[in-house]
Scaffold this motif. Structure first.
Motif, PDB file in Angstrom:
ATOM      1  N   VAL A 231       7.939  26.659   0.482  1.00 35.02           N
ATOM      2  CA  VAL A 231       7.121  27.698  -0.151  1.00 35.02           C
ATOM      3  C   VAL A 231       6.368  28.535   0.889  1.00 35.02           C
ATOM      4  CG1 VAL A 231       5.189  28.146  -1.716  1.00 35.02           C
ATOM      5  CG2 VAL A 231       6.943  26.475  -2.340  1.00 35.02           C
ATOM      6  N   PRO A 232       5.689  27.914   1.881  1.00 34.92           N
ATOM      7  CA  PRO A 232       5.015  28.742   2.896  1.00 34.92           C
ATOM      8  C   PRO A 232       5.961  29.670   3.646  1.00 34.92           C
ATOM      9  CG  PRO A 232       4.186  26.509   2.986  1.00 34.92           C
ATOM     10  CD  PRO A 232       5.352  26.492   2.051  1.00 34.92           C
ATOM     11  N   GLY A 233       7.179  29.206   3.952  1.00 34.73           N
ATOM     12  CA  GLY A 233       8.136  30.059   4.661  1.00 34.73           C
ATOM     13  C   GLY A 233       8.539  31.272   3.842  1.00 34.73           C
ATOM     14  N   ILE A 234       8.820  31.041   2.558  1.00 38.45           N
ATOM     15  CA  ILE A 234       9.178  32.148   1.669  1.00 38.45           C
ATOM     16  C   ILE A 234       7.983  33.077   1.468  1.00 38.45           C
ATOM     17  CG2 ILE A 234       9.883  32.743  -0.680  1.00 38.45           C
ATOM     18  CD1 ILE A 234      11.500  30.132  -0.698  1.00 38.45           C
ATOM     19  N   LEU A 235       6.789  32.494   1.322  1.00 40.06           N
ATOM     20  CA  LEU A 235       5.573  33.297   1.138  1.00 40.06           C
ATOM     21  C   LEU A 235       5.326  34.199   2.341  1.00 40.06           C
ATOM     22  CD1 LEU A 235       2.992  33.971  -0.464  1.00 40.06           C
ATOM     23  CD2 LEU A 235       1.896  32.007   0.647  1.00 40.06           C
ATOM     24  N   LEU A 236       5.542  33.676   3.526  1.00 42.65           N
ATOM     25  CA  LEU A 236       5.347  34.480   4.737  1.00 42.65           C
ATOM     26  C   LEU A 236       6.323  35.653   4.762  1.00 42.65           C
ATOM     27  CD1 LEU A 236       3.852  34.766   7.437  1.00 42.65           C
ATOM     28  CD2 LEU A 236       5.580  33.277   8.461  1.00 42.65           C
ATOM     29  N   SER A 237       7.579  35.412   4.413  1.00 39.35           N
ATOM     30  CA  SER A 237       8.568  36.488   4.393  1.00 39.35           C
ATOM     31  C   SER A 237       8.222  37.549   3.349  1.00 39.35           C
ATOM     32  CB  SER A 237       9.959  35.918   4.095  1.00 39.35           C
ATOM     33  OG  SER A 237      10.401  35.090   5.142  1.00 39.35           O
ATOM     34  N   LEU A 238       7.850  37.112   2.148  1.00 40.10           N
ATOM     35  CA  LEU A 238       7.497  38.060   1.093  1.00 40.10           C
ATOM     36  C   LEU A 238       6.271  38.891   1.479  1.00 40.10           C
ATOM     37  CD1 LEU A 238       8.028  35.872  -2.121  1.00 40.10           C
ATOM     38  CD2 LEU A 238       9.492  37.715  -1.260  1.00 40.10           C
ATOM     39  N   SER A 239       5.309  38.274   2.142  1.00 42.29           N
ATOM     40  CA  SER A 239       4.097  38.996   2.561  1.00 42.29           C
ATOM     41  C   SER A 239       4.442  40.081   3.569  1.00 42.29           C
ATOM     42  CB  SER A 239       3.083  38.019   3.163  1.00 42.29           C
ATOM     43  OG  SER A 239       2.718  37.030   2.228  1.00 42.29           O
ATOM     44  N   LEU A 240       5.345  39.771   4.500  1.00 40.94           N
ATOM     45  CA  LEU A 240       5.770  40.779   5.485  1.00 40.94           C
ATOM     46  C   LEU A 240       6.528  41.907   4.793  1.00 40.94           C
ATOM     47  CD1 LEU A 240       6.981  38.482   8.422  1.00 40.94           C
ATOM     48  CD2 LEU A 240       4.797  39.702   8.214  1.00 40.94           C
ATOM     49  N   MET A 241       7.319  41.568   3.785  1.00 42.05           N
ATOM     50  CA  MET A 241       8.060  42.601   3.056  1.00 42.05           C
ATOM     51  C   MET A 241       7.119  43.522   2.276  1.00 42.05           C
ATOM     52  SD  MET A 241      11.389  40.446   1.684  1.00 42.05           S
ATOM     53  CE  MET A 241      12.216  41.928   1.046  1.00 42.05           C
ATOM     54  N   VAL A 242       6.052  42.961   1.709  1.00 42.06           N
ATOM     55  CA  VAL A 242       5.048  43.787   1.020  1.00 42.06           C
ATOM     56  C   VAL A 242       4.389  44.742   2.009  1.00 42.06           C
ATOM     57  CG1 VAL A 242       2.822  43.735  -0.165  1.00 42.06           C
ATOM     58  CG2 VAL A 242       4.619  42.140  -0.834  1.00 42.06           C
ATOM     59  N   LEU A 243       4.043  44.224   3.192  1.00 46.38           N
ATOM     60  CA  LEU A 243       3.434  45.076   4.210  1.00 46.38           C
ATOM     61  C   LEU A 243       4.377  46.213   4.597  1.00 46.38           C
ATOM     62  CD1 LEU A 243       1.266  45.756   6.315  1.00 46.38           C
ATOM     63  CD2 LEU A 243       2.371  44.118   7.861  1.00 46.38           C
ATOM     64  N   VAL A 244       5.644  45.909   4.817  1.00 45.77           N
ATOM     65  CA  VAL A 244       6.612  46.943   5.191  1.00 45.77           C
ATOM     66  C   VAL A 244       6.761  47.965   4.068  1.00 45.77           C
ATOM     67  CG1 VAL A 244       9.058  47.377   5.636  1.00 45.77           C
ATOM     68  CG2 VAL A 244       7.878  45.558   6.861  1.00 45.77           C
ATOM     69  N   ALA A 245       6.730  47.520   2.804  1.00 44.61           N
ATOM     70  CA  ALA A 245       6.827  48.446   1.668  1.00 44.61           C
ATOM     71  C   ALA A 245       5.650  49.419   1.659  1.00 44.61           C
ATOM     72  CB  ALA A 245       6.872  47.659   0.358  1.00 44.61           C
ATOM     73  N   ILE A 246       4.448  48.894   1.958  1.00 48.62           N
ATOM     74  CA  ILE A 246       3.262  49.757   2.026  1.00 48.62           C
ATOM     75  C   ILE A 246       3.396  50.745   3.183  1.00 48.62           C
ATOM     76  CG2 ILE A 246       0.772  49.794   2.444  1.00 48.62           C
ATOM     77  CD1 ILE A 246       0.672  47.033   1.057  1.00 48.62           C
ATOM     78  N   MET A 247       3.837  50.255   4.336  1.00 45.33           N
ATOM     79  CA  MET A 247       3.998  51.121   5.506  1.00 45.33           C
ATOM     80  C   MET A 247       5.095  52.156   5.269  1.00 45.33           C
ATOM     81  SD  MET A 247       3.682  48.163   8.449  1.00 45.33           S
ATOM     82  CE  MET A 247       3.486  49.227   9.875  1.00 45.33           C
ATOM     83  N   ALA A 248       6.124  51.779   4.501  1.00 49.90           N
ATOM     84  CA  ALA A 248       7.222  52.711   4.222  1.00 49.90           C
ATOM     85  C   ALA A 248       6.725  53.925   3.461  1.00 49.90           C
ATOM     86  CB  ALA A 248       8.318  52.000   3.430  1.00 49.90           C
ATOM     87  N   VAL A 249       5.805  53.693   2.509  1.00 48.55           N
ATOM     88  CA  VAL A 249       5.239  54.795   1.735  1.00 48.55           C
ATOM     89  C   VAL A 249       4.282  55.615   2.589  1.00 48.55           C
ATOM     90  CG1 VAL A 249       3.796  55.379  -0.243  1.00 48.55           C
ATOM     91  CG2 VAL A 249       5.515  53.562  -0.443  1.00 48.55           C
ATOM     92  N   ARG A 250       3.445  54.910   3.336  1.00 55.13           N
ATOM     93  CA  ARG A 250       2.411  55.603   4.118  1.00 55.13           C
ATOM     94  C   ARG A 250       3.003  56.428   5.255  1.00 55.13           C
ATOM     95  NH1 ARG A 250      -2.983  52.849   6.915  1.00 55.13           N
ATOM     96  NH2 ARG A 250      -3.794  54.791   7.805  1.00 55.13           N
ATOM     97  N   TYR A 251       4.011  55.880   5.927  1.00 53.24           N
ATOM     98  CA  TYR A 251       4.566  56.555   7.104  1.00 53.24           C
ATOM     99  C   TYR A 251       5.931  57.181   6.833  1.00 53.24           C
ATOM    100  CZ  TYR A 251       0.908  53.824   9.368  1.00 53.24           C
ATOM    101  OH  TYR A 251      -0.295  53.261   9.715  1.00 53.24           O
ATOM    102  N   ASP A 252       6.354  57.175   5.571  1.00 50.98           N
ATOM    103  CA  ASP A 252       7.613  57.802   5.172  1.00 50.98           C
ATOM    104  C   ASP A 252       8.780  57.269   6.014  1.00 50.98           C
ATOM    105  OD1 ASP A 252       9.200  59.451   3.613  1.00 50.98           O
ATOM    106  OD2 ASP A 252       9.041  61.137   5.009  1.00 50.98           O
ATOM    107  N   LEU A 253       8.912  55.946   6.019  1.00 44.19           N
ATOM    108  CA  LEU A 253       9.989  55.332   6.780  1.00 44.19           C
ATOM    109  C   LEU A 253      11.337  55.703   6.156  1.00 44.19           C
ATOM    110  CD1 LEU A 253       8.532  51.751   7.426  1.00 44.19           C
ATOM    111  CD2 LEU A 253       8.494  53.741   8.942  1.00 44.19           C
TER     112      LEU A 253
END
Length: 432
Positions: free
Chosen positions: A180-202
């Motif tokens: 669970v912690p391993g999957i949680l860490l991956s999902l958290s990084l994906m959420v961060l990238v999704a936010i950055m994708a919108v903010r920086y128009d990746l």
């Protein structure tokens, strides 16, 4: 008679001198142990017997088998299939290649259990591809390094085997607690990238896939991901010991490379065996010599003094884990995580048990925190690996990795405050 704290200071100073003089960590630890034996006029055979005793654990046989399984996977070219699958599933979203990088790390971690292997294998493919799509190379390298931390957490994990061996904690239970912690860490990084994708128009990754290719990609991915399933089901179901599961994983990786994909050559087998043997020898040297140092710390009273000092703070379980997390964050910035686990694990795990902290929760917190040292200077081996594959200096990558590090800390705080994140799956599989 030199005081306990003076002894601790001398040992710590010598260790730092050796490490920053680029002496191999195993030999640095060994020299400190034998120097102490000479200093207190003890027979040097004590060091030999302690080193042998540290290695005389059946479960440590799992290490070369897990390492061999990972090397066989690398030499079989399975990485390319996992990357293709990751890109097809999430690549079409904005910031898709960055998301694919994280998903590929999650899939790859279930095969190798090593962060540096993740960076080397995935970084050499993703960093150029992301650069071609319009990503900055330092950002691409930062994503690769940050997502690699999942490698030593998701089973099979070499550091979990080492920690379980030196602290006498169930390795099967630790494997279950890490899912669970391993999957949680991956999902958290994906959420961060999704936010950055919108903010920086990746950019998006416009991947073209023939519909007929989907079943083949899915089949290849399922075949590859059967390996961690073999390990988890074999151990949690009581069908295999960790060592037997590691041997089965090696056999399955060999089967995939030779029979299924037909991509594992004789030269690839030779290289996989050689690299697995070399890395196993390095780890065994560290474990053996660290066993001497553990005895030295206990003999000099440093262990008892440390336990007394922390207990004297009157901390509860939460406060204790926060303090230990800060200590491990510091230690992880300059000491290799395997050596740190061997040196600190037994003493700190013993202290945690007196406070009623479950061994699985504390062990995963311990390992996750130490892993952060892989992406933090001055050692930061994954930072340097990412720098090598991306041909970008370390410091620009370190700046880009800060948001990912903040997300890592948030996940760590969740693991500390919510025990069920680490205890639910072990309970469901009968380890609790």
């Amino acid at each position: 008679m030199v005081s306990t704290m003076a002894t601790a200071g001398i040992l710590a100073a010598l260790l730092l001198v050796f490490i920053f003089s680029r002496v191999e960590i195993g030999f640095a630890i060994g020299m400190i142990g034998f120097l102490f034996l000479v200093f207190v006029d003890q027979n040097l055979t004590i060091g030999i017997s302690r080193a042998y005793g540290g290695l005389d654990k059946f479960v440590l046989l799992a290490i070369p088998f897990f390492l061999l399984a990972g090397e066989l996977v690398n030499k079989s070219g399975i990485t390319d299939r996992l990357i293709r699958t990751a890109n097809v599933t999430v690549g079409r979203f904005r910031g898709g290649l960055a998301q694919g990088n994280i998903v590929a790390s999650l899939l790859f971690s279930g095969l190798t259990g090593a962060a540096v292997a993740d960076v080397a294998a995935l970084g050499s493919i993703f960093v150029p591809a992301m650069a071609d799509e319009g990503y900055d190379r330092d950002f691409s390298a930062a994503v690769t390094a940050a997502s690699s931390l999942v490698g030593p957490i998701i089973p099979p994990s070499i550091i979990i085997v080492i920690y379980g061996a030196v602290t006498q904690t169930s390795i099967g239970g630790m494997f279950a607690a890490a899912v669970v912690p391993g999957i949680l860490l991956s999902l958290s990084l994906m959420v961060l990238v999704a936010i950055m994708a919108v903010r920086y128009d990746l950019p998006r990754y416009e991947v073209e896939v023939d519909r007929k290719e989907y079943p083949m990609l899915l089949g290849h991915s399922l075949l590859a991901m059967t390996m961690p399933a073999i390990i988890l089901i074999g151990i949690t179901g009581g069908y295999m010991t960790p060592t037997e599961a590691a041997a089965a994983a090696s056999g399955y990786a060999f089967f995939l490379g030779v029979v299924v994909y037909r991509s594992l050559s004789l030269n690839g087998m030779y290289l996989a065996l050689r690299e697995a043997m070399e890395r196993s020898a390095q780890l065994y040297i560290i474990i053996g010599f660290a066993s001497i140092l553990t005895w030295v710390l206990a003999r000099s009273g440093v262990t008892d003094t440390l336990i007394g000092a922390i207990q004297g703070l009157g901390l509860g379980p939460l406060g204790f884990m926060l303090v230990i997390s800060l200590l491990l964050l510091f230690v992880g910035t300059w000491l290799e995580i395997g050596a740190a686990a061997i040196m600190l694990g037994p003493t700190i795990a013993e202290m945690s048990s007196t406070l009623g902290i479950h061994p699985f929760q504390f062990g995963i917190m311990f390992i996750v925190t130490l892993n952060f040292g892989l992406i933090t200077p001055p050692v930061g081996i994954c930072l340097f690996a990412a720098s090598s594959v991306s041909e970008v200096p370390v410091w620009p990558i370190a700046k880009q990795i800060v948001p990912f590090f903040i997300v890592d800390i948030i996940v760590l705080l969740l693991l500390i405050n919510i025990p069920e994140l680490t205890l639910w799956f072990p309970r469901a599989t009968g380890f609790i």
